[in-house]
Enzyme design. Structure first.
Site, PDB file in Angstrom:
ATOM      1  N   HIS A 214      -7.542  10.217   4.160  1.00 41.05           N
ATOM      2  CA  HIS A 214      -7.473   9.761   2.761  1.00 41.05           C
ATOM      3  C   HIS A 214      -8.103   8.382   2.548  1.00 41.05           C
ATOM      4  CE1 HIS A 214      -4.014   6.801   2.777  1.00 41.05           C
ATOM      5  NE2 HIS A 214      -3.824   7.369   3.945  1.00 41.05           N
ATOM      6  N   CYS A 336       1.514  -0.575   3.270  1.00 47.06           N
ATOM      7  CA  CYS A 336       2.771  -0.373   3.992  1.00 47.06           C
ATOM      8  C   CYS A 336       3.660  -1.609   3.926  1.00 47.06           C
ATOM      9  CB  CYS A 336       2.484  -0.011   5.449  1.00 47.06           C
ATOM     10  SG  CYS A 336       1.567   1.526   5.628  1.00 47.06           S
TER      11      CYS A 336
END
Length: 395
Positions: A214, A336
């Site tokens: 991705h 993240c």
């Protein structure tokens, strides 16, 4: 108000997506390939009936195509669920396989959490780790790796492109250095460089290489780990013989097909657009740098798809939300880590102050970014900055 409603409010024609380091929009051809394969070749490729054999053939074809693009052999590719799994497989797999020969690991303080955390975990288990400190440009040197090497070093793990600054690490020099240290496998987290900065694996002595679909206009949930022939690696996911016994679990045939297609299309697009992308990225940097109070943190030789800036004294999330309300989507640090609202760990390790690290914004481009998008983003950014600077308290 939900993100969906906000996007609808500003109008899709006004939305400018500059968070491509977090994820890219999948190409339509890739979505079509994923959808078609999901419907037509849904059988488990590990089964033995004819439908499964058809799915297995398609999986093999995707593996062949990707191997050709990476200049690797088919059996050197392990399909995974993405970058995090690939990094975990490389780090834990190498440590488990070689701990009887040595327990020393070299890495940098720049790494993505999916590398940093597993190595910290191994440190708690008794492995010794040398954490290389980057300079303020976000770069470590091959000389630092050379100085840290020991007879019991079993793994050197260094990312190719830093996901926050865009700084490019000297992986070719490090690979050449490690060619004479066969015990020390070289792992490269290539997630941010894949399809943009080619690494010819037949020529470069890299042992382990992580990719995530991705990040180059593929689908989420699929990735690949390159494992050079002869590199000792223990499986961390057991209970099946898939992927040559290196990763148990049903392989996603649609994910693999889409990944191979996305990599080919993205590599072609970036090769065509690279010079233009560099030009418009530099123009964007110059516009931002000319604004009062703005510091460009990405080094001049950073990858053009990442432009990191800071506005010391102004919290990054305030600017991010102000831009978002105008249809400009950027981010602070790694996807993240962004919701921690803490100063960037990477920037602190590069020697920046907490004020700078807490005010950093990352704009990340792709091969689909247009010059007019960046010009509008710069205009909106300047307007938002002026408005916020008027109400800022002197620090």
């Amino acid at each position: 108000m939900s993100l969906l409603l906000r996007v609808k409010k500003v109008g899709n024609d006004q939305v400018i997506y500059l968070d491509n380091s977090a994820t890219t929009k999948p190409f339509q051809e890739v979505v079509d390939a994923f959808s078609k394969t999901s419907l037509r070749f849904f059988a488990n490729p590990a089964s033995i009936h004819s439908e499964a054999l058809e799915a297995e053939k398609l999986l093999s074809r995707a593996r062949q195509q990707l191997a050709s693009l990476l200049h690797a052999d088919e059996e050197e590719l392990v399909f995974t669920s993405g970058g995090t799994e690939g990094n975990h497989m490389a780090i834990f797999g190498r440590a488990r396989a070689m701990q009887h020969r040595g327990k020393h690991i070299i890495t940098t303080k720049l790494e993505h959490p999916s590398v940093q955390k597993p190595i910290e975990h191994l440190e708690q288990e008794g492995f010794e780790v040398t954490w290389l400190t980057p300079n303020q440009r976000g770069v470590v040197t091959a000389e630092q790796v050379k100085d840290a090497l020991r007879d019991d070093t079993i793994l050197v793990s260094i990312m190719h492109v830093n996901n926050e600054l865009g700084s490019i690490q000297p992986v070719q020099e490090v690979a050449s250095l490690l060619a004479t240290h066969p015990l020390a496998a070289f792992h490269v987290d290539h997630v941010q460089g894949a399809a943009k900065l080619p690494l010819a694996l037949r020529q470069l002595p890299i042992d382990l290489l992580t990719l995530s679909s991705h990040k180059f206009h593929g689908m989420k949930g699929s990735g690949v780990l390159f494992v050079r022939k002869g590199t000792a690696l223990s499986p961390i996911q057991i209970g099946g013989t898939q992927e040559g016994g290196r990763r148990a679990g049903t392989v996603s045939v649609p994910g693999a097909v889409a990944l191979a297609k996305a990599f080919r299309l993205a590599a072609e697009r970036y090769e065509t657009e690279w010079v233009h992308l560099g030009t418009i990225s530099q123009q964007f940097r110059d516009l931002l740098a000319s604004m009062k109070g703005v510091r460009v943190l990405s080094p001049p030789d950073a990858i053009p798809t990442i432009v990191n800036i800071a506005v010391p004294g102004l919290k990054a999330e305030i600017l991010i939300h102000a831009l978002s309300r105008q249809g400009i989507f950027a981010s602070t640090q790694s996807a993240c880590s962004t919701r921690t609202y803490a100063p960037s760990r990477v920037l602190l390790e590069c020697g920046h102050s907490e004020i700078v690290a807490g005010s950093a914004i990352r704009f990340s481009l792709s091969c689909e970014t247009k010059q007019k998008d960046l010009e509008r983003a710069a205009t909106v950014f300047q307007q938002a900055l002026h408005s916020l600077q008027k109400v800022m308290k002197p620090s």
